[in-house]
Design a protein around this motif. Structure first.
Motif, mmCIF file in Angstrom:
data_model
loop_
_atom_site.group_PDB
_atom_site.id
_atom_site.type_symbol
_atom_site.label_atom_id
_atom_site.label_comp_id
_atom_site.label_asym_id
_atom_site.label_seq_id
_atom_site.Cartn_x
_atom_site.Cartn_y
_atom_site.Cartn_z
ATOM 1 N N ILE A 1 -11.963 0.502 13.922
ATOM 2 C CA ILE A 1 -10.581 0.849 13.749
ATOM 3 C C ILE A 1 -10.674 2.225 14.121
ATOM 4 C CG2 ILE A 1 -8.790 1.112 12.079
ATOM 5 C CD1 ILE A 1 -10.180 -1.312 10.742
ATOM 6 N N THR B 1 -8.000 5.969 14.194
ATOM 7 C CA THR B 1 -6.612 6.287 13.941
ATOM 8 C C THR B 1 -6.117 6.973 14.957
ATOM 9 O OG1 THR B 1 -5.831 7.672 12.280
ATOM 10 C CG2 THR B 1 -7.599 8.512 12.875
ATOM 11 N N ASN C 1 -1.848 11.864 7.077
ATOM 12 C CA ASN C 1 -2.905 10.649 7.146
ATOM 13 C C ASN C 1 -3.969 10.731 6.238
ATOM 14 O OD1 ASN C 1 -2.404 11.356 10.591
ATOM 15 N ND2 ASN C 1 -1.746 9.637 9.644
ATOM 16 N N ILE D 1 -5.604 7.148 6.608
ATOM 17 C CA ILE D 1 -4.894 6.015 7.234
ATOM 18 C C ILE D 1 -3.598 6.486 7.991
ATOM 19 C CG2 ILE D 1 -3.123 6.418 4.813
ATOM 20 C CD1 ILE D 1 -2.988 3.436 4.690
ATOM 21 N N ASP D 2 -3.294 5.501 9.125
ATOM 22 C CA ASP D 2 -2.539 5.740 10.209
ATOM 23 C C ASP D 2 -2.179 4.304 10.707
ATOM 24 O OD1 ASP D 2 -0.696 6.745 12.067
ATOM 25 O OD2 ASP D 2 -2.175 7.952 12.711
ATOM 26 N N PHE D 3 -1.224 3.706 10.318
ATOM 27 C CA PHE D 3 -0.660 2.337 11.091
ATOM 28 C C PHE D 3 -0.030 2.606 12.249
ATOM 29 C CE2 PHE D 3 -0.997 1.285 6.232
ATOM 30 C CZ PHE D 3 -2.178 0.413 6.442
ATOM 31 N N GLY D 4 0.602 3.871 12.421
ATOM 32 C CA GLY D 4 1.350 3.822 13.617
ATOM 33 C C GLY D 4 0.398 3.939 15.034
ATOM 34 N N ASP D 5 -0.461 4.628 14.822
ATOM 35 C CA ASP D 5 -1.717 4.675 16.042
ATOM 36 C C ASP D 5 -2.911 3.992 15.984
ATOM 37 O OD1 ASP D 5 0.414 6.626 16.613
ATOM 38 O OD2 ASP D 5 -0.957 8.339 16.880
ATOM 39 N N ALA D 6 -2.937 3.445 14.788
ATOM 40 C CA ALA D 6 -4.119 2.546 14.769
ATOM 41 C C ALA D 6 -4.386 1.567 15.715
ATOM 42 C CB ALA D 6 -4.238 1.776 13.205
ATOM 43 N N MET D 7 -5.682 1.376 16.051
ATOM 44 C CA MET D 7 -6.180 0.270 17.287
ATOM 45 C C MET D 7 -7.686 0.185 16.947
ATOM 46 S SD MET D 7 -5.693 2.652 20.481
ATOM 47 C CE MET D 7 -5.527 4.514 20.222
#
Length: 136
Positions: free
Chosen positions: A22, A24, A31, A47-53
């Motif tokens: 995962i 960020t 974050n 934590i960073d759901f916007g750019d997470a991949m």
């Protein structure tokens, strides 16, 4: 300044994804999760759901490595050592891989990523830029 890209060389340099992690994608104050222990604040999470991949773990080295370290080779070595790299792993190949990932980053913009003063005047090629930012 014109920086020519050798796509074949960069493609060959990229590490193979054995087990994606995962990512960020960026590190900003919003974050970081922190907690206070005995009156001292500590980073407890990110934590960073916007750019997470999902992807190569090296991808998350780009923000701190290029944007924050700004070409300071001693600081880069300290950062990578604290991340878990051994001195013999900080090689020209790692430098080439990090440069390739920086160029291929989904938000790649060298004018923003490279925070070294007057960097454009110091490079005439992508290899020069690689040496300036990452070179071991």
């Amino acid at each position: 300044m014109s920086l020519l890209l050798n796509v074949g060389s960069i493609k060959e340099a990229l590490p193979k994804i054995k087990q994606p992690v995962i990512l960020t994608g960026e590190y900003t104050p919003m974050n970081f999760l922190v907690k206070q222990v005995d009156g001292v604040w500590h980073i407890s999470g990110l934590i960073d759901f916007g750019d997470a991949m999902l992807g190569l773990p090296e991808y998350d080295l780009l923000g701190p490595g290029a944007f924050l370290i700004q070409g300071d080779k001693q600081l880069l070595r300290e950062f990578l050592t604290s991340y878990g790299y051994l001195p013999n792993e900080m090689t020209e190949m790692l430098s080439h891989q990090l440069m390739a990932l920086m160029l291929l980053h989904q938000y790649s913009n060298l004018n923003i990523q490279v925070r070294i003063p007057n960097w454009k005047e110091k490079v005439a090629s992508l290899k020069d830029l690689e040496n300036l930012v990452w070179g071991f």
